[in-house]
Design an enzyme around this catalytic site. Structure first.
Site, short mmCIF file in Angstrom:
data_model
loop_
_atom_site.label_atom_id
_atom_site.label_comp_id
_atom_site.label_asym_id
_atom_site.label_seq_id
_atom_site.Cartn_x
_atom_site.Cartn_y
_atom_site.Cartn_z
N HIS A 5 -2.12 -0.18 -7.69
CA HIS A 5 -1.99 -1.31 -7.84
C HIS A 5 -3.51 -2.10 -8.00
O HIS A 5 -4.48 -1.67 -7.05
CB HIS A 5 -1.85 -1.86 -6.30
CG HIS A 5 -1.72 -3.52 -6.56
ND1 HIS A 5 -0.64 -4.38 -7.09
CD2 HIS A 5 -2.44 -4.45 -5.61
CE1 HIS A 5 -0.88 -5.80 -6.98
NE2 HIS A 5 -2.55 -5.96 -6.46
N ASP B 136 6.09 -13.36 2.22
CA ASP B 136 4.99 -13.52 0.50
C ASP B 136 5.00 -14.05 -0.02
O ASP B 136 4.34 -14.78 0.15
CB ASP B 136 4.08 -11.84 0.88
CG ASP B 136 3.62 -11.88 -0.24
OD1 ASP B 136 2.16 -12.79 -0.30
OD2 ASP B 136 3.60 -12.05 -1.72
N ARG C 297 -0.19 -21.07 0.79
CA ARG C 297 -2.00 -20.77 0.54
C ARG C 297 -2.61 -21.35 -0.18
O ARG C 297 -3.76 -21.97 -0.41
CB ARG C 297 -1.54 -19.37 1.16
CG ARG C 297 -2.17 -18.56 2.45
CD ARG C 297 -1.59 -16.96 2.16
NE ARG C 297 -2.73 -16.30 1.76
CZ ARG C 297 -3.19 -14.95 1.08
NH1 ARG C 297 -1.90 -14.60 0.81
NH2 ARG C 297 -3.87 -14.70 0.73
N LYS D 52 3.88 -6.48 -0.18
CA LYS D 52 4.84 -5.76 -2.00
C LYS D 52 5.10 -4.49 -2.23
O LYS D 52 6.22 -4.12 -2.69
CB LYS D 52 4.32 -6.32 -2.68
CG LYS D 52 4.74 -8.05 -2.63
CD LYS D 52 3.92 -9.36 -3.67
CE LYS D 52 2.58 -9.09 -3.31
NZ LYS D 52 1.74 -10.67 -3.26
N1 URA Z 1 -2.95 -11.08 -4.73
C1 URA Z 1 -1.61 -10.39 -3.35
O1 URA Z 1 -0.52 -10.35 -4.34
N2 URA Z 1 -1.83 -11.91 -2.54
C2 URA Z 1 -2.99 -12.22 -2.32
O2 URA Z 1 -2.89 -12.88 -1.39
C3 URA Z 1 -4.34 -12.19 -3.80
C4 URA Z 1 -4.33 -11.59 -4.14
#
Ligand code: URA
Ligand code: CA
Length: 434
Positions: free
Chosen positions: A82, A161, A168, A187
């Protein structure tokens, strides 16, 4: 349990228990907790921070808020990679075939991109006919047979998330290490990987603008991985200039093919070898980085990685003949050079700005509904540290709208800093966190 008490506790700098964190995630996901209370808690977390245990609990609660993929039907150790995101990052398209050519299963769930260029799926659609639509059985069968598969992300992966990230984004609580680390790792864990290699980007074109915060984020994510039994390694790499030369979907696909033919840009190939060697070691196929690196180089030299790409593209319905003949990939009508306006050495290429210009040309999306033009983008001809003379080509704009293409030339030129003296003290890889 009351949400009010959780907010108060965190506001006062106390530690939240596992039960409290689970309560918050479960009830926010199913809309029993309103956005205003969730926002207040996130802001309290932002200021008071979370410790490693709380961060790991938050990660696991989010990972289990929706579907958790079961990849146990896939033979072997599944390693995922990732990237925290950058400009012109084509590594997945190169690493997938290289690692799969060594018999290591690469089962990726990918998305479409928002931002500078498309996501991996968008890029792969540069192969005519390519599709990520397949049943779960075919997904498993493909990866067992050819070791490489890319599927579309299921809608219900870590829904907590998804909701929290959106919140956020509008409440100025994105840039907190615990929140970023748990967001990314939740994730990865939900998508079923046994081991994870993280490419944490640092620099102007990345989320983490300085080395210290990048290392801090990397350490947090590696600690989370360890605490939940997923061996994790993080590579901290440069994103102060774009990676490789191509920025744009079909252009990056061509760059990936060139790299698998052994003719790609040096920095891109080198980063792929670094990330890839950690994947190979985690998968238990090599005893150390050096051995893994040699094995990966061999997949390129022998042509096995390129063959793997063909096999993979064909298995997912794509036209694999455009790998031997890259002229068949979609191409822009106009190629416009950007020329240096003075002599000197390239000191900086402002990555984020260049990425934004590529997106303006049509290579990326500003909203989910935007349609990407796969053929457009920017191909750099010169990179940091190189010497140029006035009139030398710095980059090429690939555009389908001539006027639009000509309009961005000045912008690209403005984002190349040319100095009279040589200096290049930024490394490609800052370090490794294991
Ligand atoms: N990428 C993500 O998936 N989450 C974050 O909080 C920041 C970057
Ligand atoms: Ca690139």
């Amino acid at each position: 349990m009351r949400m009010y008490d959780l907010i108060l506790k965190k506001r006062n700098g106390e530690e939240l228990t596992s039960e409290e964190i689970n309560y918050f995630i479960e009830n926010y996901t199913n809309s029993n907790i309103p956005d205003y209370q969730a926002s207040a808690l996130l802001m309290a977390i932002y200021f008071q921070k979370m410790n490693k245990r709380e961060t790991a609990d938050l990660t696991m609660a989010m990972a289990h808020s929706g579907d958790v993929l079961d990849l146990s039907a896939i033979d072997g150790i599944k390693v995922d990679k990732h990237s925290t995101g950058g400009v012109g990052d084509t590594t997945t398209l190169i690493l997938g075939p290289m690692v799969a050519a060594l018999g290591i299963p690469v089962a990726k769930m990918s998305g479409r991109g928002l931002g500078h260029t498309g996501g991996t799926i968008d890029k792969l659609e540069a192969f005519k006919g390519f599709s990520v639509e397949m049943s779960e059985e075919d997904f498993i069968e493909n990866v067992n047979k050819i070791k490489l598969v890319v599927g579309g992300q299921t809608g219900n992966l870590a829904p907590a998330d998804k909701k929290i990230y959106a919140l956020r984004d509008v409440t100025a609580t994105v840039d907190n290490i615990s929140l970023i680390a748990s967001s990314i790792m939740s994730k990865k864990i939900a998508s079923g990987a046994d081991c994870i290699v993280l490419d944490v980007k640092v620099g102007e074109g990345a989320f983490m603008k300085n080395k210290e915060s990048a290392f801090e984020l990397a350490e947090e994510m590696v600690a989370i991985g360890k605490s939940v039994g997923r061996n994790t390694v993080a590579v901290i790499s440069d994103m102060d200039q774009p990676l490789g030369l191509a920025i744009g979907n079909a252009l990056e696909v061509k760059e990936a093919i060139d790299t698998l033919k052994g003719e790609g840009p040096e920095d891109l190939y080198e980063l792929c070898l670094t990330l890839g060697s950690h994947m190979v070691v985690l998968a238990g196929k090599a005893k150390d980085d050096k051995e893994a690196r040699d094995m990966l180089i061999e997949t390129v030299k022998s042509g096995r990685a390129l063959e793997k790409l063909k096999e993979f593209v064909k298995a997912q319905g794509g036209d694999e003949s455009s790998i031997d003949d890259t002229e068949k990939l979609s191409k822009a009508e106009f190629i416009i050079p950007v020329k240096a306006d003075k002599d000197g050495f390239i000191r900086k290429i402002h990555a984020e700005k260049i990425g934004i210009i590529a997106a303006e040309l049509g290579a990326g999306r500003a909203t989910k509904e935007d349609i990407i033009d796969l053929s457009v983008g920017i191909v750099l001809a010169k990179k940091r540290g190189e010497q140029v003379n006035k009139g030398d080509v710095l980059a090429y704009v690939h555009a389908n709208d001539k006027e639009k293409g000509e309009k961005v030339v000045g912008g690209i030129l403005n984002n190349y800093e040319i100095a009279s003296e040589f200096s290049n003290d930024i490394p490609l890889v800052y370090g490794i966190v294991r």
